[in-house]
Design a protein around this motif. Structure first.
Motif, short mmCIF file in Angstrom:
data_model
loop_
_atom_site.label_atom_id
_atom_site.label_comp_id
_atom_site.label_asym_id
_atom_site.label_seq_id
_atom_site.Cartn_x
_atom_site.Cartn_y
_atom_site.Cartn_z
N ARG A 162 0.83 -1.21 0.00
CA ARG A 162 0.00 0.00 0.00
C ARG A 162 0.86 1.26 0.00
O ARG A 162 0.55 2.24 -0.68
CB ARG A 162 -0.92 -0.02 1.22
N VAL A 201 0.88 4.39 -2.87
CA VAL A 201 0.72 5.82 -2.59
C VAL A 201 1.84 6.61 -3.27
O VAL A 201 1.60 7.66 -3.89
CB VAL A 201 0.71 6.08 -1.07
N GLU A 222 -7.68 -2.52 -0.82
CA GLU A 222 -7.19 -1.43 0.02
C GLU A 222 -6.09 -0.65 -0.70
O GLU A 222 -6.04 0.59 -0.64
CB GLU A 222 -6.63 -1.99 1.33
N GLN A 223 -5.20 -1.37 -1.35
CA GLN A 223 -4.10 -0.75 -2.09
C GLN A 223 -4.65 0.19 -3.17
O GLN A 223 -4.18 1.32 -3.34
CB GLN A 223 -3.25 -1.85 -2.73
N THR A 235 -7.61 1.62 -3.22
CA THR A 235 -8.29 2.75 -2.58
C THR A 235 -7.31 3.83 -2.17
O THR A 235 -7.52 5.03 -2.44
CB THR A 235 -9.09 2.26 -1.36
N VAL A 236 -6.20 3.44 -1.51
CA VAL A 236 -5.24 4.46 -1.07
C VAL A 236 -4.52 5.06 -2.26
O VAL A 236 -4.14 6.25 -2.23
CB VAL A 236 -4.24 3.89 -0.04
N ALA A 256 -4.59 9.06 -3.00
CA ALA A 256 -3.34 9.81 -3.14
C ALA A 256 -3.27 10.50 -4.49
O ALA A 256 -2.73 11.60 -4.61
CB ALA A 256 -2.15 8.88 -2.95
#
Length: 337
Positions: free
Chosen positions: A188, A192, A221-222, A224-225, A229
């Motif tokens: 993750r 970003v 999750e990766q 989404t972040v 960013a």
């Protein structure tokens, strides 16, 4: 619309059962598989780059050859290990291949994964700074590579031969290639960083972190972040995101012979170590096409990505893999959107 492409490591091995016995076989069959993939309606043909191994290693001549034989599909890498690259030579080669393709290249790059050779990049002439790591060097190479592709002046003309001293860009250049660079992010945090740099995101069947949740959820999750960013960085264009999956539909006696017994054994993620770091390896999707379609529809990362790269068992040959890709495009992809 989701794009479906294949990803090949280009293994070759002179053993019984392999239809890819030599490097020449691997290269030529990769070109033929790109042609076949276009014919069955796939959207992309991607190659993995490894060094000091019986796998594909030098991508740009191969991509140019694939470009000359196809007209529609995207052609790319997933991924090039930037520790090994001369940034300016790579930028020239990438631009040339992209111009031959008519602007179809999608270049995945990254810090790379563990290789058979110990510090093999040093044999290529690339040594990290005294206070830096190989990861730092890969990011420095990436910065110069991307700057050169975008048209930065990276050298000066020689007044003795040109009569003047002016800054020079690389040639040839492809004007839009800078928007088609992807970073292979294994966590993750690196996703970003990729978003902050303005690169698209590639996430494979392996992540170099584990939080105890299935790989698909961790990848979601990766993503989404990454997108958060990207928005925070203020980039104007829409980013792209790909995830890789092992998808093996059982469509005939041959596919059942090769993969039928693996359906249950490979239906779960695996957790292990790679390069000394804890990592999570994604499951395989094996079974009847309608069953795989239902399972993939529940895969959170597949839902969130715009591109799915299907890893192929390339040593089983072009015809075999073309049949698999045809089934995925026809029988599975429509249910994914």
């Amino acid at each position: 619309m989701k794009r479906i492409g294949f990803l090949t490591f280009g293994h070759w091995s002179d053993v019984p059962g392999s239809l890819v016995r030599s490097a020449a076989d691997a290269l030529n069959q990769t070109i033929e598989l790109a042609v076949a993939a276009e014919e069955v309606g796939a959207h992309g043909a991607f190659v993995r780059v490894h060094h000091f191994a019986p796998q594909l290693a030098s991508p740009f001549p191969l991509l140019a050859a694939m470009a000359a034989r196809t007209s529609r599909i995207e052609l790319g890498t997933a991924v090039i290990d930037m520790r090994y690259e001369n940034p300016l030579y790579a930028a020239e080669s990438a631009a040339a291949a992209d111009l031959i393709s008519g602007g179809r290249l999608q270049l995945g790059i990254s810090r790379g994964s563990p290789e058979p050779a110990e510090r093999g990049y040093e044999s290529f002439g690339h040594v990290p700074a005294n206070d830096g790591t190989d990861a730092d060097m890969a990011r420095a190479h990436t910065e110069l590579f991307r700057a050169a592709i975008a048209g930065a002046r990276v050298a000066y003309s020689d007044p003795l031969s040109t009569g003047k001293r002016v800054p020079l860009p690389i040639e040839p250049r492809s004007e839009t290639l800078s928007e088609r660079i992807w970073w292979g992010a294994g966590s993750r945090a690196t996703s970003v960083w990729a978003a902050e740099q303005g690169m698209n995101l590639m996430s494979s069947t392996l992540l170099t972190e584990d939080t105890g949740v299935p790989l698909a959820e961790l990848q979601a999750e990766q993503i989404t972040v990454f997108r958060a960013a990207w928005t925070a960085a203020g980039h104007q264009r829409e980013p792209r995101v790909s995830v890789s999956r092992s998808i093996l539909p059982i469509i005939d006696d041959q596919t059942r012979h090769y993969f039928g017994l693996r359906a249950q054994a490979d239906a779960r993620d695996q957790v292990g170590y790679i390069g000394g770091d804890l990592a999570r390896f994604g499951r395989s999707y094996i079974g009847e096409p309608d069953v795989i379609a239902r399972e993939l529809a529940q895969d959170a990362a597949v839902r969130d990505a715009d591109t799915i790269l299907v890893t192929v068992p390339n040593q089983l040959g072009v015809d075999f893999n073309a049949r698999i890709l045809g089934s995925i495009v026809t029988d599975i992809a429509p249910s994914l959107g």
